[in-house]
Design a protein around this motif. Sequence first.
Motif, mmCIF file in Angstrom:
data_model
loop_
_atom_site.group_PDB
_atom_site.id
_atom_site.type_symbol
_atom_site.label_atom_id
_atom_site.label_comp_id
_atom_site.label_asym_id
_atom_site.label_seq_id
_atom_site.Cartn_x
_atom_site.Cartn_y
_atom_site.Cartn_z
ATOM 1 N N VAL A 74 -29.178 25.051 98.049
ATOM 2 C CA VAL A 74 -29.645 26.437 97.973
ATOM 3 C C VAL A 74 -28.639 27.370 98.634
ATOM 4 O O VAL A 74 -28.331 28.451 98.114
ATOM 5 C CB VAL A 74 -31.034 26.567 98.624
ATOM 6 C CG1 VAL A 74 -31.450 28.037 98.711
ATOM 7 C CG2 VAL A 74 -32.067 25.789 97.832
ATOM 8 N N ALA A 75 -28.131 26.968 99.799
ATOM 9 C CA ALA A 75 -27.128 27.791 100.483
ATOM 10 C C ALA A 75 -25.874 27.952 99.627
ATOM 11 O O ALA A 75 -25.281 29.027 99.580
ATOM 12 C CB ALA A 75 -26.775 27.163 101.833
ATOM 13 N N MET A 76 -25.474 26.885 98.944
ATOM 14 C CA MET A 76 -24.295 26.957 98.089
ATOM 15 C C MET A 76 -24.519 27.919 96.933
ATOM 16 O O MET A 76 -23.598 28.662 96.542
ATOM 17 C CB MET A 76 -23.959 25.556 97.555
ATOM 18 C CG MET A 76 -22.647 25.497 96.778
ATOM 19 S SD MET A 76 -21.245 25.934 97.838
ATOM 20 C CE MET A 76 -19.939 26.113 96.642
ATOM 21 N N ALA A 77 -25.726 27.935 96.374
ATOM 22 C CA ALA A 77 -26.028 28.865 95.286
ATOM 23 C C ALA A 77 -25.904 30.303 95.769
ATOM 24 O O ALA A 77 -25.369 31.171 95.058
ATOM 25 C CB ALA A 77 -27.439 28.603 94.749
ATOM 26 N N VAL A 78 -26.374 30.573 96.986
ATOM 27 C CA VAL A 78 -26.270 31.921 97.560
ATOM 28 C C VAL A 78 -24.811 32.287 97.805
ATOM 29 O O VAL A 78 -24.362 33.394 97.484
ATOM 30 C CB VAL A 78 -27.079 32.007 98.865
ATOM 31 C CG1 VAL A 78 -26.838 33.340 99.565
ATOM 32 C CG2 VAL A 78 -28.558 31.827 98.588
ATOM 33 N N VAL A 79 -24.063 31.362 98.390
ATOM 34 C CA VAL A 79 -22.648 31.615 98.683
ATOM 35 C C VAL A 79 -21.867 31.867 97.403
ATOM 36 O O VAL A 79 -21.053 32.791 97.323
ATOM 37 C CB VAL A 79 -22.047 30.422 99.463
ATOM 38 C CG1 VAL A 79 -20.529 30.514 99.486
ATOM 39 C CG2 VAL A 79 -22.600 30.382 100.873
ATOM 40 N N VAL A 95 -16.686 26.480 101.687
ATOM 41 C CA VAL A 95 -17.136 25.123 101.994
ATOM 42 C C VAL A 95 -16.120 24.411 102.892
ATOM 43 O O VAL A 95 -16.484 23.740 103.864
ATOM 44 C CB VAL A 95 -17.367 24.322 100.701
ATOM 45 C CG1 VAL A 95 -17.672 22.860 101.019
ATOM 46 C CG2 VAL A 95 -18.515 24.923 99.902
ATOM 47 N N ALA A 96 -14.832 24.554 102.561
ATOM 48 C CA ALA A 96 -13.788 23.927 103.374
ATOM 49 C C ALA A 96 -13.789 24.494 104.801
ATOM 50 O O ALA A 96 -13.639 23.746 105.776
ATOM 51 C CB ALA A 96 -12.425 24.137 102.725
ATOM 52 N N MET A 97 -13.971 25.819 104.910
ATOM 53 C CA MET A 97 -14.059 26.435 106.242
ATOM 54 C C MET A 97 -15.244 25.866 107.018
ATOM 55 O O MET A 97 -15.143 25.595 108.220
ATOM 56 C CB MET A 97 -14.194 27.949 106.101
ATOM 57 C CG MET A 97 -12.940 28.662 105.632
ATOM 58 S SD MET A 97 -13.260 30.416 105.267
ATOM 59 C CE MET A 97 -13.862 30.997 106.841
ATOM 60 N N ALA A 280 -15.835 15.196 105.417
ATOM 61 C CA ALA A 280 -16.371 14.985 104.064
ATOM 62 C C ALA A 280 -16.493 16.310 103.317
ATOM 63 O O ALA A 280 -16.156 16.400 102.124
ATOM 64 C CB ALA A 280 -17.730 14.296 104.152
ATOM 65 N N ASN A 281 -16.959 17.359 103.982
ATOM 66 C CA ASN A 281 -17.120 18.648 103.314
ATOM 67 C C ASN A 281 -15.785 19.321 103.021
ATOM 68 O O ASN A 281 -15.665 20.059 102.039
ATOM 69 C CB ASN A 281 -18.009 19.567 104.154
ATOM 70 C CG ASN A 281 -19.475 19.209 104.035
ATOM 71 O OD1 ASN A 281 -19.916 18.733 102.996
ATOM 72 N ND2 ASN A 281 -20.238 19.434 105.096
ATOM 73 N N VAL A 282 -14.791 19.076 103.858
ATOM 74 C CA VAL A 282 -13.451 19.601 103.540
ATOM 75 C C VAL A 282 -12.915 18.926 102.278
ATOM 76 O O VAL A 282 -12.393 19.580 101.373
ATOM 77 C CB VAL A 282 -12.484 19.371 104.727
ATOM 78 C CG1 VAL A 282 -11.056 19.707 104.309
ATOM 79 C CG2 VAL A 282 -12.892 20.236 105.918
ATOM 80 N N VAL A 283 -13.062 17.606 102.207
ATOM 81 C CA VAL A 283 -12.564 16.869 101.040
ATOM 82 C C VAL A 283 -13.340 17.251 99.784
ATOM 83 O O VAL A 283 -12.758 17.443 98.708
ATOM 84 C CB VAL A 283 -12.653 15.350 101.287
ATOM 85 C CG1 VAL A 283 -12.263 14.576 100.028
ATOM 86 C CG2 VAL A 283 -11.747 14.945 102.445
#
Length: 550
Positions: A74-79, A95-97, A280-283
């Motif tokens: 949900v947060a990704m959809a907002v971003v 996401v990388a940040m 993991a989220n950076v990759v």
Amino acid sequence: MSLQVSDKLQGLRGDIFGGMTAAVVALPLSLAFGVASGLGAIEGLYSAVVVGMLAALLGGSKTQISGPTAPLSVAMAVVFVDYADGELSKALAIVAMAGIIQVLLGALRLGTFVAYTPYAVVSGFTSAVGLIIIIVQVLPFFGTEVALGGAIKSLREWPDAVTNVDPSALTLGLITLAVCIFWPGRLQRFLPPSVAALIIGTLVGVLWLSDAPTIGEVPTGLPDLMVPELSFGDLGSALPAAVTIALLGSINSLLTARVADSLTRQNHDPSRELIGAGVANVVVAFIGGVPGAGATSCTVANVKAGGRSRVSGVLCATILAALVLGLGRYVDSIPHAVLAGILIKIGFNIIDWRYLAHIHRVPRENVVVLALTLVLSIVSDLVIAVAVGLVMAALTGARQVERLELDKVISTPLLDMTFLADPEADADAFDLDDDADPFAARVGLLSLRGSFTSASSTRLFKTINHDMAEHEVVIFDFTDTVHVDDSAALAIGQLADTARDADTQCIVLGMSSMTDTSVYALNVLREIPEENFVENLDEARVVARRLLDD
């Protein structure tokens, strides 16, 4: 020796069953969360593979299964819509940040502190995520495309969706939702409800209701390498979104790891967990995937099936990777309404019903924080909601801390006839002037017990200053003081200065226990003569007599 080999084989067997079970549970959820994020179903699977593998190898929990989760999707959809303006490269940069921030939190050993986020904020956000998922997924449930832009945008599209309902999509959605709700408990050991709903719903869609909208063509094989891009001018608006994703992901992972610990009686390393999740989220940002965290349902499934080591997490990610490489031609036939039905049930389960059921017993300040976080998450966005919720929780928490700290300030008037008398002589030997008040208390004892922080520093000054004005000599008793931060220490120093200006003499008792506090470090009592520092009440009596005689 044979027992050790047997135990290892038994453990390996448990890890194999745990990893396989977790993969079965993760498959439909990853597809659904990928769609909910706005990036796509296959991107959800990419995230399950990459985040699951790296978090299993690098994370601080041996049994946690990681991947895309409802809050982060949900947060990704907002971003993606509000903070990246629909530009994928900008969204992936955020996401990388967020991943880098998580790594920094872990490297600075702040993992434990992230888990201290007030539960009212967590509950309000969690319930809001559940409601947002339901609101957004109503559209594909009725056969309409998802409206990008959050819950409010979706609510505005509801009337058109209801008047132009697709009968096939609605039927598939209802079938899927019914399977999720009514799947027999005795069968859940072999096939989780979400998996059963995915299989049954897709089969009905392929064999009978083939006119319902489907996911469509999905790429197979390895993901393409993406390059996150973010201009310097966009950094200011992107940073709050990245911090929010980092905090949400961290809280999600640490809470899930705590659940795993309660089931296995193991202890996870919170800081290492943040580093693993951050890497993991950076990759995952470089392959266009959804940010991930600890997935509670998959983790519980893994543990209950026997998973006890990192092998289960690695195996789960490996199985999903094998599916990704050859699953595309099957995934494209999954109807959107089927995933919507699964997500609506997930959204309902995510709402914190247990906390809401007892909301009438919760302190009013916590209710305000919860309601504010929930409402802002829906009408505004998750980033603002979490930020405001944390600020409000900090303010209300500070008020509660203030009351607790001020309760530890004990003001005791010391009667002249008892305190100033010679303890080795008869009490009648203490001479009073003929016109002196026998109940006079020219000396006051102010005991500061426990901890004192910025939360109580202002009221601390007002409270003690009022008591000091009633005495000619005041004894600051630090004997039972545990901690004083900079703000409270400066307030105490201000009190000493105010007393000196009002010709009130000060005695400091128990300063030797304050060497580790800001009172000593900032030297706030430097204006008090050295001979006025004592270590016990008997010494304070002698100094008080001298000061009153001067």
